[in-house]
Write a protein that holds these residues in place. Structure first.
Motif, PDB file in Angstrom:
ATOM      1  N   ALA A  35      50.183  71.750  23.396  1.00 33.28           N
ATOM      2  CA  ALA A  35      49.850  71.399  24.752  1.00 33.28           C
ATOM      3  C   ALA A  35      48.583  70.446  24.700  1.00 33.28           C
ATOM      4  CB  ALA A  35      49.730  72.524  25.836  1.00 33.28           C
ATOM      5  N   ALA A  36      47.863  70.332  23.554  1.00 41.16           N
ATOM      6  CA  ALA A  36      46.675  69.850  23.368  1.00 41.16           C
ATOM      7  C   ALA A  36      46.920  68.285  22.957  1.00 41.16           C
ATOM      8  CB  ALA A  36      45.744  70.433  22.315  1.00 41.16           C
ATOM      9  N   ASP A  37      45.941  67.481  23.062  1.00 42.12           N
ATOM     10  CA  ASP A  37      46.022  66.044  22.867  1.00 42.12           C
ATOM     11  C   ASP A  37      45.233  65.859  21.540  1.00 42.12           C
ATOM     12  OD1 ASP A  37      47.523  64.869  25.082  1.00 42.12           O
ATOM     13  OD2 ASP A  37      45.739  65.899  26.192  1.00 42.12           O
ATOM     14  N   LEU A  38      44.094  66.643  21.164  1.00 40.80           N
ATOM     15  CA  LEU A  38      43.117  66.525  20.132  1.00 40.80           C
ATOM     16  C   LEU A  38      42.694  67.788  19.601  1.00 40.80           C
ATOM     17  CD1 LEU A  38      41.469  64.418  18.521  1.00 40.80           C
ATOM     18  CD2 LEU A  38      39.880  64.474  20.279  1.00 40.80           C
ATOM     19  N   GLY A  39      42.598  68.234  18.351  1.00 40.90           N
ATOM     20  CA  GLY A  39      41.816  69.502  17.920  1.00 40.90           C
ATOM     21  C   GLY A  39      40.658  69.094  17.299  1.00 40.90           C
ATOM     22  N   VAL A  40      39.941  70.115  17.441  1.00 40.79           N
ATOM     23  CA  VAL A  40      38.331  70.089  16.823  1.00 40.79           C
ATOM     24  C   VAL A  40      38.234  71.304  15.714  1.00 40.79           C
ATOM     25  CG1 VAL A  40      35.986  70.098  17.051  1.00 40.79           C
ATOM     26  CG2 VAL A  40      37.612  69.060  18.823  1.00 40.79           C
ATOM     27  N   SER A  41      38.038  70.814  14.411  1.00 36.75           N
ATOM     28  CA  SER A  41      37.515  71.957  13.442  1.00 36.75           C
ATOM     29  C   SER A  41      36.304  71.638  12.894  1.00 36.75           C
ATOM     30  CB  SER A  41      38.543  71.578  12.183  1.00 36.75           C
ATOM     31  OG  SER A  41      38.245  72.394  11.265  1.00 36.75           O
ATOM     32  N   LEU A  42      35.598  72.699  13.152  1.00 35.80           N
ATOM     33  CA  LEU A  42      34.056  73.019  12.771  1.00 35.80           C
ATOM     34  C   LEU A  42      34.053  73.869  11.520  1.00 35.80           C
ATOM     35  CD1 LEU A  42      32.335  73.400  16.301  1.00 35.80           C
ATOM     36  CD2 LEU A  42      32.814  71.421  15.117  1.00 35.80           C
ATOM     37  N   SER A  45      33.319  74.590   4.640  1.00 40.74           N
ATOM     38  CA  SER A  45      33.373  75.468   3.371  1.00 40.74           C
ATOM     39  C   SER A  45      32.112  75.637   2.562  1.00 40.74           C
ATOM     40  CB  SER A  45      34.526  74.742   2.556  1.00 40.74           C
ATOM     41  OG  SER A  45      34.415  75.489   1.206  1.00 40.74           O
ATOM     42  N   SER A  46      31.481  76.890   2.427  1.00 47.10           N
ATOM     43  CA  SER A  46      30.282  76.963   1.610  1.00 47.10           C
ATOM     44  C   SER A  46      30.423  76.761   0.302  1.00 47.10           C
ATOM     45  CB  SER A  46      29.835  78.295   2.015  1.00 47.10           C
ATOM     46  OG  SER A  46      30.606  79.191   1.430  1.00 47.10           O
ATOM     47  N   SER A  47      31.486  76.799  -0.089  1.00 52.96           N
ATOM     48  CA  SER A  47      31.912  76.610  -1.709  1.00 52.96           C
ATOM     49  C   SER A  47      32.384  75.209  -1.705  1.00 52.96           C
ATOM     50  CB  SER A  47      33.165  77.511  -2.209  1.00 52.96           C
ATOM     51  OG  SER A  47      34.397  77.309  -1.535  1.00 52.96           O
ATOM     52  N   GLY A  48      33.040  74.717  -0.753  1.00 49.68           N
ATOM     53  CA  GLY A  48      33.526  73.274  -0.837  1.00 49.68           C
ATOM     54  C   GLY A  48      34.777  73.191  -1.430  1.00 49.68           C
ATOM     55  N   LEU A  49      35.291  74.289  -1.582  1.00 51.10           N
ATOM     56  CA  LEU A  49      36.778  74.363  -2.250  1.00 51.10           C
ATOM     57  C   LEU A  49      38.026  74.889  -1.221  1.00 51.10           C
ATOM     58  CD1 LEU A  49      35.670  75.918  -5.474  1.00 51.10           C
ATOM     59  CD2 LEU A  49      36.155  73.597  -5.103  1.00 51.10           C
ATOM     60  N   ASP A  50      37.647  75.404  -0.039  1.00 49.34           N
ATOM     61  CA  ASP A  50      38.600  75.939   0.869  1.00 49.34           C
ATOM     62  C   ASP A  50      39.071  74.975   1.907  1.00 49.34           C
ATOM     63  OD1 ASP A  50      36.099  76.920   1.600  1.00 49.34           O
ATOM     64  OD2 ASP A  50      37.297  78.209   3.304  1.00 49.34           O
ATOM     65  N   LEU A  51      40.238  75.132   2.476  1.00 48.78           N
ATOM     66  CA  LEU A  51      40.641  74.298   3.521  1.00 48.78           C
ATOM     67  C   LEU A  51      41.092  74.887   4.704  1.00 48.78           C
ATOM     68  CD1 LEU A  51      42.907  71.845   1.561  1.00 48.78           C
ATOM     69  CD2 LEU A  51      40.737  71.267   2.280  1.00 48.78           C
ATOM     70  N   PRO A  52      40.643  74.581   5.808  1.00 51.43           N
ATOM     71  CA  PRO A  52      40.878  75.358   7.211  1.00 51.43           C
ATOM     72  C   PRO A  52      42.225  75.302   7.543  1.00 51.43           C
ATOM     73  CG  PRO A  52      40.028  73.157   7.771  1.00 51.43           C
ATOM     74  CD  PRO A  52      39.932  73.304   6.226  1.00 51.43           C
ATOM     75  N   MET A  53      42.908  76.534   7.419  1.00 54.98           N
ATOM     76  CA  MET A  53      44.111  76.764   7.961  1.00 54.98           C
ATOM     77  C   MET A  53      44.275  76.370   9.308  1.00 54.98           C
ATOM     78  SD  MET A  53      45.695  77.380   5.450  1.00 54.98           S
ATOM     79  CE  MET A  53      47.231  77.635   6.134  1.00 54.98           C
ATOM     80  N   LYS A  54      43.338  76.193  10.387  1.00 61.07           N
ATOM     81  CA  LYS A  54      43.441  75.738  11.679  1.00 61.07           C
ATOM     82  C   LYS A  54      43.992  74.465  11.899  1.00 61.07           C
ATOM     83  CE  LYS A  54      42.397  79.743  13.534  1.00 61.07           C
ATOM     84  NZ  LYS A  54      43.458  80.731  14.055  1.00 61.07           N
ATOM     85  N   VAL A  55      43.372  73.637  10.622  1.00 59.58           N
ATOM     86  CA  VAL A  55      43.873  72.122  10.597  1.00 59.58           C
ATOM     87  C   VAL A  55      45.452  72.105  10.308  1.00 59.58           C
ATOM     88  CG1 VAL A  55      43.559  70.002   9.525  1.00 59.58           C
ATOM     89  CG2 VAL A  55      41.589  71.369  10.270  1.00 59.58           C
ATOM     90  N   VAL A  56      45.896  72.874   9.444  1.00 61.14           N
ATOM     91  CA  VAL A  56      47.212  72.869   9.103  1.00 61.14           C
ATOM     92  C   VAL A  56      47.952  73.398  10.204  1.00 61.14           C
ATOM     93  CG1 VAL A  56      48.968  74.083   7.716  1.00 61.14           C
ATOM     94  CG2 VAL A  56      46.731  73.410   6.555  1.00 61.14           C
TER      95      VAL A  56
END
Length: 143
Positions: A35-42, A45-56
């Motif tokens: 139902a949203a038009d735009l998502g925001v992910s804050l 990654s402290s390691s710089g290696l992991d990706l946010p599943m929320k974006v997926v």
């Protein structure tokens, strides 16, 4: 559970802070994103290696994303194609304003990003055949 976190908040003894909780049932989560038009992910990654599943999850619903930029996020979010990357609060504010200032009349950029998300979406079976299956074939003897 929601009760667990509310109990922790109550024990914190916060006098000048008011916290309101909302809890979403798992089955309602994709409906909310859809139902949203735009998502925001804050997510950062402290390691710089992991990706946010929320974006997926957001991409799974065809939802363009504004995401904070860090070392590997570009593996998931393609800047100005499937979302927009920002470096700080000012960047987040500016990109949000740029995307919604003519909303709902002009959604060209959001629509273009939605189209790119759908076009670039990868199916599990396709990824398996392309990435994993060749490895298994190389490692396992032929029957």
């Amino acid at each position: 559970t929601k009760a667990h976190y509310e109990a922790l908040i109550a024990k914190a003894g916060l006098e000048a802070v008011q916290i309101r909780t909302a809890w979403l049932a798992a089955e309602d989560y994709p409906l909310l994103l859809g139902a949203a038009d735009l998502g925001v992910s804050l997510h950062y990654s402290s390691s710089g290696l992991d990706l946010p599943m929320k974006v997926v999850d957001m991409f799974g619903c065809g939802l363009p994303v504004l995401s904070i930029e860090y070392a590997c996020i570009s593996e998931l979010v393609t800047h100005n194609k499937t979302g927009i990357l920002f470096a700080d609060a000012r960047g987040l504010a500016q990109h949000t304003f740029d995307l919604v200032r003519r909303f709902p009349g002009d959604q060209e950029k959001l629509e273009r990003m939605r189209g790119a998300i759908v076009a670039e979406s990868k199916k599990w079976e396709d990824e398996w055949r392309q990435c994993a299956l060749p490895l298994f074939r190389a490692l396992l003897p032929n029957p």
